[in-house]
Scaffold this active site. Structure first.
Site, PDB file in Angstrom:
ATOM      1  N   CYS A   1      -2.774   1.083   0.909  1.00 23.08           N
ATOM      2  CA  CYS A   1      -4.158   1.775  -0.021  1.00 23.08           C
ATOM      3  C   CYS A   1      -4.206   3.052   0.580  1.00 23.08           C
ATOM      4  O   CYS A   1      -4.981   3.757  -0.303  1.00 23.08           O
ATOM      5  CB  CYS A   1      -5.339   0.888   0.828  1.00 23.08           C
ATOM      6  SG  CYS A   1      -5.345  -0.630   0.440  1.00 23.08           S
TER       7      CYS A   1
ATOM      8  N   HIS B   1     -11.513   5.062  -1.207  1.00 20.26           N
ATOM      9  CA  HIS B   1     -10.612   3.997  -1.768  1.00 20.26           C
ATOM     10  C   HIS B   1     -11.632   2.621  -1.922  1.00 20.26           C
ATOM     11  O   HIS B   1     -12.110   2.143  -1.151  1.00 20.26           O
ATOM     12  CB  HIS B   1      -9.272   3.437  -0.563  1.00 20.26           C
ATOM     13  CG  HIS B   1      -8.779   2.384  -0.783  1.00 20.26           C
ATOM     14  ND1 HIS B   1      -8.197   2.212  -1.845  1.00 20.26           N
ATOM     15  CD2 HIS B   1      -8.827   1.275   0.008  1.00 20.26           C
ATOM     16  CE1 HIS B   1      -7.698   0.744  -1.809  1.00 20.26           C
ATOM     17  NE2 HIS B   1      -8.297   0.155  -0.666  1.00 20.26           N
TER      18      HIS B   1
ATOM     19  N   ASN C   1      -9.623  -4.081  -6.285  1.00 14.24           N
ATOM     20  CA  ASN C   1      -9.001  -3.113  -5.193  1.00 14.24           C
ATOM     21  C   ASN C   1      -7.497  -2.854  -5.990  1.00 14.24           C
ATOM     22  O   ASN C   1      -6.622  -3.734  -6.052  1.00 14.24           O
ATOM     23  CB  ASN C   1      -8.923  -3.590  -3.960  1.00 14.24           C
ATOM     24  CG  ASN C   1      -8.134  -3.023  -2.945  1.00 14.24           C
ATOM     25  OD1 ASN C   1      -7.302  -2.049  -3.472  1.00 14.24           O
ATOM     26  ND2 ASN C   1      -8.241  -3.256  -1.763  1.00 14.24           N
TER      27      ASN C   1
HETATM   28  O1  UT7 Z   1      -7.752  -2.480   0.681  1.00 14.42           O
HETATM   29  C1  UT7 Z   1      -7.176  -2.499   2.179  1.00 14.42           C
HETATM   30  C2  UT7 Z   1      -8.480  -2.752   2.913  1.00 14.42           C
HETATM   31  N1  UT7 Z   1      -8.961  -3.945   2.730  1.00 14.42           N
HETATM   32  C3  UT7 Z   1     -10.392  -4.287   3.019  1.00 14.42           C
HETATM   33  O2  UT7 Z   1     -11.042  -3.030   3.591  1.00 14.42           O
HETATM   34  C4  UT7 Z   1     -10.845  -5.595   2.708  1.00 14.42           C
HETATM   35  C5  UT7 Z   1     -11.801  -5.853   4.103  1.00 14.42           C
HETATM   36  N2  UT7 Z   1     -12.323  -7.247   4.053  1.00 14.42           N
HETATM   37  C6  UT7 Z   1     -13.310  -7.552   3.234  1.00 14.42           C
HETATM   38  O3  UT7 Z   1     -13.594  -6.988   2.309  1.00 14.42           O
HETATM   39  C7  UT7 Z   1     -13.971  -9.017   3.195  1.00 14.42           C
HETATM   40  O4  UT7 Z   1     -13.546  -9.509   4.569  1.00 14.42           O
HETATM   41  C8  UT7 Z   1     -13.387 -10.139   2.370  1.00 14.42           C
HETATM   42  C9  UT7 Z   1     -14.081  -9.707   0.873  1.00 14.42           C
HETATM   43  C10 UT7 Z   1     -11.943  -9.916   2.166  1.00 14.42           C
HETATM   44  C11 UT7 Z   1     -13.863 -11.677   2.961  1.00 14.42           C
HETATM   45  O5  UT7 Z   1     -15.210 -11.282   2.772  1.00 14.42           O
HETATM   46  P1  UT7 Z   1     -15.747 -11.918   4.246  1.00 14.42           P
HETATM   47  O6  UT7 Z   1     -17.200 -12.240   4.135  1.00 14.42           O
HETATM   48  O7  UT7 Z   1     -14.983 -11.639   5.387  1.00 14.42           O
HETATM   49  O8  UT7 Z   1     -15.262 -13.718   4.076  1.00 14.42           O
HETATM   50  P2  UT7 Z   1     -14.499 -14.690   5.047  1.00 14.42           P
HETATM   51  O9  UT7 Z   1     -12.929 -14.370   4.621  1.00 14.42           O
HETATM   52  O10 UT7 Z   1     -14.819 -14.644   6.562  1.00 14.42           O
HETATM   53  O11 UT7 Z   1     -14.638 -16.030   4.559  1.00 14.42           O
HETATM   54  C12 UT7 Z   1     -16.147 -16.496   4.399  1.00 14.42           C
HETATM   55  C13 UT7 Z   1     -16.216 -17.984   3.634  1.00 14.42           C
HETATM   56  C14 UT7 Z   1     -14.951 -18.802   4.117  1.00 14.42           C
HETATM   57  O12 UT7 Z   1     -15.322 -20.026   4.204  1.00 14.42           O
HETATM   58  P3  UT7 Z   1     -16.035 -20.933   5.396  1.00 14.42           P
HETATM   59  O13 UT7 Z   1     -14.813 -20.853   6.243  1.00 14.42           O
HETATM   60  O14 UT7 Z   1     -17.121 -20.033   6.063  1.00 14.42           O
HETATM   61  O15 UT7 Z   1     -16.481 -22.425   4.960  1.00 14.42           O
HETATM   62  C15 UT7 Z   1     -13.907 -18.718   2.956  1.00 14.42           C
HETATM   63  O16 UT7 Z   1     -13.098 -19.760   3.103  1.00 14.42           O
HETATM   64  O17 UT7 Z   1     -15.869 -17.751   2.253  1.00 14.42           O
HETATM   65  C16 UT7 Z   1     -14.546 -18.576   1.653  1.00 14.42           C
HETATM   66  N3  UT7 Z   1     -13.946 -17.636   0.755  1.00 14.42           N
HETATM   67  C17 UT7 Z   1     -14.377 -17.812  -0.489  1.00 14.42           C
HETATM   68  N4  UT7 Z   1     -15.206 -18.537  -1.157  1.00 14.42           N
HETATM   69  C18 UT7 Z   1     -15.176 -18.194  -2.525  1.00 14.42           C
HETATM   70  C19 UT7 Z   1     -13.058 -16.764   0.898  1.00 14.42           C
HETATM   71  N5  UT7 Z   1     -12.574 -16.508  -0.009  1.00 14.42           N
HETATM   72  C20 UT7 Z   1     -13.486 -17.073  -1.270  1.00 14.42           C
HETATM   73  C21 UT7 Z   1     -13.568 -17.076  -2.771  1.00 14.42           C
HETATM   74  N6  UT7 Z   1     -14.516 -17.528  -3.256  1.00 14.42           N
HETATM   75  N7  UT7 Z   1     -12.738 -16.030  -3.268  1.00 14.42           N
END
Ligand code: UT7
Length: 335
Positions: free
Chosen positions: A115, A262, A292
């Site tokens: 990135c 970014h 992204n």
């Molecule tokens: O470019 C390089 C740098 N990258 C970044 O800066 C990305 C940084 N991270 C993020 O943007 C966020 O952490 C994400 C968008 C990737 C994820 O969001 P989050 O709020 O951290 O969600 P999570 O991974 O903690 O997941 C929460 C819940 C989980 O379910 P449970 O365990 O709470 O039941 C996941 O399984 O959301 C679920 N989940 C989804 N549900 C529907 C994960 N992905 C999805 C999805 N659709 N696509």
């Protein structure tokens, strides 16, 4: 010492639009979840029949940037190419672009900083120009994520975020004092390398053994991200990189005319905007329509902002990125 100035900008994204609802054919997800957590509404994914690849898209964006710089391919002295999704494991995509654009046998350097790839690339180009070694450098960021994402519920945490596309800039020698790239700032913290990584196709995993195992459940071939961990580091490092850039030039946050962060997550960009007390017209985001695009994201956003007349002569433009490595950095430009 010379100065370096961006003289041409271009971008290319595939025609194929994939909405959040479209993703439901492969995985259990929803438009609501994706928009709420990331701000993304749709992304572009290459149609495999289109002929687009990482290098092909990079070449398309480059042609536009070179033309807008008022130059021809023969005026370019050097290529710097950033991607995490090259067409081939080796050689890198820089040489493919040299060939696709039928350029003379100039040098081509590949940058592996994910990135932050475009920020690192601009910084390297800036040094070559300032020392007088080159006059015009083509700097490219391009990604074909869709060719390597796990399109299933297992992969949804990563897959919904990433999109394909390319951007390019021509960086040229300038003798105008106080204009162009004022400073660049680069950082890394390798202890977090595995928090956002693709481990699979590597000699570190002993290719013959992987071939022998032929395991369809080997997820190491897909990108892995510890989302919340990355998110927390991103907000801190983005801020640090911007502050460092301002301080190096004795500038204040109120001096920023345009911040191009970014495009990792709209929530990260909004957090930074609030922290630096920037009004909406001073931050450019396009993650809503492209997702992204990693090494391409800053340069696509910069090009769009410039095309929309949001960047004017003498504006202070700050570029900042954070990502896998971890790597992060900023570029401060007097336009
Ligand atoms: O470019 C390089 C740098 N990258 C970044 O800066 C990305 C940084 N991270 C993020 O943007 C966020 O952490 C994400 C968008 C990737 C994820 O969001 P989050 O709020 O951290 O969600 P999570 O991974 O903690 O997941 C929460 C819940 C989980 O379910 P449970 O365990 O709470 O039941 C996941 O399984 O959301 C679920 N989940 C989804 N549900 C529907 C994960 N992905 C999805 C999805 N659709 N696509």
């Amino acid at each position: 010492m010379y100065n370096s100035k961006i003289t041409g900008l271009g971008y290319y994204v595939p025609d194929n639009v994939v909405t959040n609802d479209d993703l439901k054919q492969w995985m259990d997800t929803s438009d609501e979840w994706i928009q709420e957590r990331t701000g993304i509404k749709e992304r572009r994914w290459i149609d495999p029949k289109s002929g687009d690849t990482t290098a092909v898209m990079g070449a398309k964006a480059s042609k536009i940037a070179i033309e807008r710089a008022g130059l021809t391919k023969d005026d370019i002295d050097f290529i710097i190419f950033a991607t995490l999704s090259p067409d081939m494991y080796f050689p890198g995509g820089g040489v493919q672009i040299q060939d696709m654009l039928d350029m003379p046998t100039i040098g081509a350097l590949d940058i592996r900083n994910q990135c932050s790839g475009f920020i690192y690339s601009l910084s390297v180009a800036d040094q070559f120009i300032k020392t007088g070694m080159y006059k015009n450098i083509l700097v490219i960021g391009s990604e074909n994520h869709s060719g390597g994402l796990e399109k299933s519920t297992r992969g949804r945490g990563v897959t919904v975020i990433f999109g394909d596309g390319a951007g390019a800039a021509v960086l040229s020698r300038s003798e105008e004092a106080g204009k162009g790239i004022l400073s660049t700032h680069l950082h890394s913290e390798g202890k977090h390398a595995e928090e956002l990584a693709l481990m699979g196709p590597s000699t570190g995993r002993w290719v013959p053994e992987i071939m022998e195992a032929n395991d369809p459940d080997d997820v190491s071939y897909y990108p892995h991200m510890n989302g919340q961990f990355v998110f927390k580091h991103a907000v801190t490092r983005f801020s640090e990189a911007i502050v460092e850039g301002l301080q190096a030039n004795n500038l204040e946050k109120s001096d920023i005319d345009m911040l191009i962060p970014h495009q990792a997550n709209l929530r990260i960009a909004q957090f930074i905007q609030k922290k630096f007390q920037l009004t909406d017209d001073k931050v450019y985001n396009n993650i809503m329509k492209y997702g992204n695009t990693t090494a391409a994201s800053v340069i696509i956003a910069l090009t769009e902002a410039w095309e929309q007349d949001k960047i004017k002569e003498n504006d202070l433009v700050v570029l900042a990125a954070f990502g896998s490595g971890f790597t992060w950095g900023s570029v401060v430009i007097r336009w």
